[in-house]
Write a protein that holds these residues in place. Structure first.
Motif, PDB file in Angstrom:
ATOM      1  N   GLU A  74      -4.675   8.990 -26.796  1.00 24.57           N
ATOM      2  CA  GLU A  74      -4.322   7.460 -27.452  1.00 24.57           C
ATOM      3  C   GLU A  74      -5.473   7.065 -28.148  1.00 24.57           C
ATOM      4  N   VAL A  75      -5.043   6.669 -29.450  1.00 23.37           N
ATOM      5  CA  VAL A  75      -6.090   5.887 -30.443  1.00 23.37           C
ATOM      6  C   VAL A  75      -6.055   4.493 -30.131  1.00 23.37           C
ATOM      7  N   ILE A  76      -6.987   4.042 -29.731  1.00 19.25           N
ATOM      8  CA  ILE A  76      -6.945   2.503 -29.349  1.00 19.25           C
ATOM      9  C   ILE A  76      -7.158   1.654 -30.439  1.00 19.25           C
ATOM     10  N   CYS A  77      -8.288   1.781 -31.012  1.00 21.25           N
ATOM     11  CA  CYS A  77      -8.935   0.831 -32.105  1.00 21.25           C
ATOM     12  C   CYS A  77      -9.991   1.565 -32.884  1.00 21.25           C
ATOM     13  N   GLN A  78     -10.196   1.071 -34.245  1.00 23.29           N
ATOM     14  CA  GLN A  78     -11.324   1.487 -35.000  1.00 23.29           C
ATOM     15  C   GLN A  78     -12.631   0.923 -34.632  1.00 23.29           C
ATOM     16  N   LEU A  79     -13.735   1.496 -34.338  1.00 21.91           N
ATOM     17  CA  LEU A  79     -14.936   0.820 -33.774  1.00 21.91           C
ATOM     18  C   LEU A  79     -15.691   0.344 -34.982  1.00 21.91           C
ATOM     19  N   MET A  80     -15.996   1.325 -35.834  1.00 20.84           N
ATOM     20  CA  MET A  80     -16.972   0.822 -36.944  1.00 20.84           C
ATOM     21  C   MET A  80     -16.696   1.845 -38.139  1.00 20.84           C
ATOM     22  N   ASP A  82     -21.200  -1.651 -22.626  1.00 20.21           N
ATOM     23  CA  ASP A  82     -22.113  -2.782 -21.888  1.00 20.21           C
ATOM     24  C   ASP A  82     -21.619  -2.801 -20.492  1.00 20.21           C
ATOM     25  N   ALA A  83     -22.289  -3.697 -19.999  1.00 23.10           N
ATOM     26  CA  ALA A  83     -22.014  -4.052 -18.459  1.00 23.10           C
ATOM     27  C   ALA A  83     -20.463  -4.405 -18.330  1.00 23.10           C
ATOM     28  N   GLU A  84     -19.908  -4.879 -19.286  1.00 21.38           N
ATOM     29  CA  GLU A  84     -18.323  -5.441 -19.044  1.00 21.38           C
ATOM     30  C   GLU A  84     -17.528  -4.312 -19.309  1.00 21.38           C
ATOM     31  N   GLY A  85     -17.845  -3.032 -19.892  1.00 22.42           N
ATOM     32  CA  GLY A  85     -17.210  -2.129 -20.256  1.00 22.42           C
ATOM     33  C   GLY A  85     -16.819  -1.937 -21.896  1.00 22.42           C
ATOM     34  N   TYR A  86     -17.024  -2.852 -22.442  1.00 16.45           N
ATOM     35  CA  TYR A  86     -16.831  -3.106 -23.776  1.00 16.45           C
ATOM     36  C   TYR A  86     -17.827  -2.194 -24.677  1.00 16.45           C
ATOM     37  N   ALA A  87     -17.438  -1.887 -26.098  1.00 16.48           N
ATOM     38  CA  ALA A  87     -18.345  -1.159 -26.746  1.00 16.48           C
ATOM     39  C   ALA A  87     -19.697  -1.768 -26.862  1.00 16.48           C
ATOM     40  N   ALA A  88     -20.658  -0.913 -26.708  1.00 15.81           N
ATOM     41  CA  ALA A  88     -22.176  -1.545 -26.596  1.00 15.81           C
ATOM     42  C   ALA A  88     -22.633  -1.939 -28.068  1.00 15.81           C
TER      43      ALA A  88
END
Length: 284
Positions: A18-24, A126-132
């Protein structure tokens, strides 16, 4: 989201679920968060050469080794095939650097594979599991700045011991996860021993980090880690985890010109004697 065209073959082949989202989106590539199995990963889709703003400067390519002699000859020419091979070598440089640095214990994203200009790798979270976040996006305490700076310098040393200099290190290509800094973006990494600009690139990398962390810990602005690290590397004494002082004193001792000229004269005399014809009496 709609699957980008460059990622569709990897989805079709089951490498991406699955492609979830564009990060950058950057000067070199676009990065997407994807799911492969039960965990999120990143897919870095390198832009084609004509779309990239970062130039494949000769300065960065100097000293890179190409195992295949046919490819090396082609890359030295301006033919279409040669340019294609040059492009392939540039893209593979980051993949090879990631594998080498991961094995050396440098904190970089773990590479999973490289297919048709798409690099699959670990997602730094990061600590919450989101992209650092990038370093440029965070505010640090003085103690955090000192701690993270020490970790980055440690990784710069490990990189150099593994034979590489990042070449474009700044607060924009260092991520901050729950355990500290993670170095990213390595397509321009240079060979430390084979590139004449390696010393100046290392100094720029280290001084960029000094300037960034020095915003929060001003004492770092007085350090000279770059000169110290390179001096140790040049003399074969640099080792991972070795203690560094952040100080450097250049050798200002003067050279004894008379002694030096005597050595040169001795070498010239020896060479002249070696090249002089020898006679053995029987020729008279």
């Amino acid at each position: 989201m709609k699957i980008p065209k460059r990622l569709q073959p990897l989805v079709d082949d089951g490498m991406i679920d699955e492609v979830i989202c564009q990060l950058m989106s950057g000067k070199e590539a676009q990065v997407y968060v994807v799911r492969a199995g039960d965990k999120p990963s990143c897919a870095k889709v390198f832009k084609e050469a004509k779309q990239r703003s970062f130039k494949q400067a000769v300065q960065y390519q100097e000293g890179r080794k190409v195992r295949n002699s046919r490819r090396a000859r082609a890359m030295s020419k301006k033919t279409r095939y040669g340019q294609k091979e040059q492009e392939s070598a540039w893209l593979n440089a980051e993949v090879e650097a990631l594998y080498r640095l991961d094995a050396a214990g440098v904190r970089v994203p773990k590479p999973y594979g490289f297919v048709d200009g798409v690099l699959l790798m670990e997602m730094i979270a990061d600590a919450e599991g989101y992209a650092a976040p990038r370093l440029d996006d965070v505010t640090l305490t003085e103690q955090q700045a000192l701690e993270y700076h020490a970790k980055v310098i440690d990784d710069v040393v490990r990189m150099l011991c593994a034979g590489l200099v990042h070449g474009d290190l700044s607060e924009f290509n260092v991520l901050l996860d729950a355990s500290g800094p993670v170095i990213i973006d390595l397509p321009q990494a240079v060979d430390a021993a084979g590139n004449n600009s390696a010393a100046s690139m290392l100094e720029r990398d280290v001084n960029n980090m000094r300037a960034y962390f020095g915003r929060f810990a001003p004492a770092l602005l007085e350090t000279r880690y770059a000169k110290e690290i390179w001096a140790l590397f040049e003399t074969g004494r640099l080792q991972p985890d070795m203690p560094l002082s952040g100080r450097f004193e250049a050798d200002t001792s003067s050279v004894d010109v008379d002694d030096l000229m005597e050595v040169i004269d001795d070498v010239r005399a020896e060479e002249a004697n070696r090249q002089a014809p020898s006679w053995d009496g029987e020729d008279w």
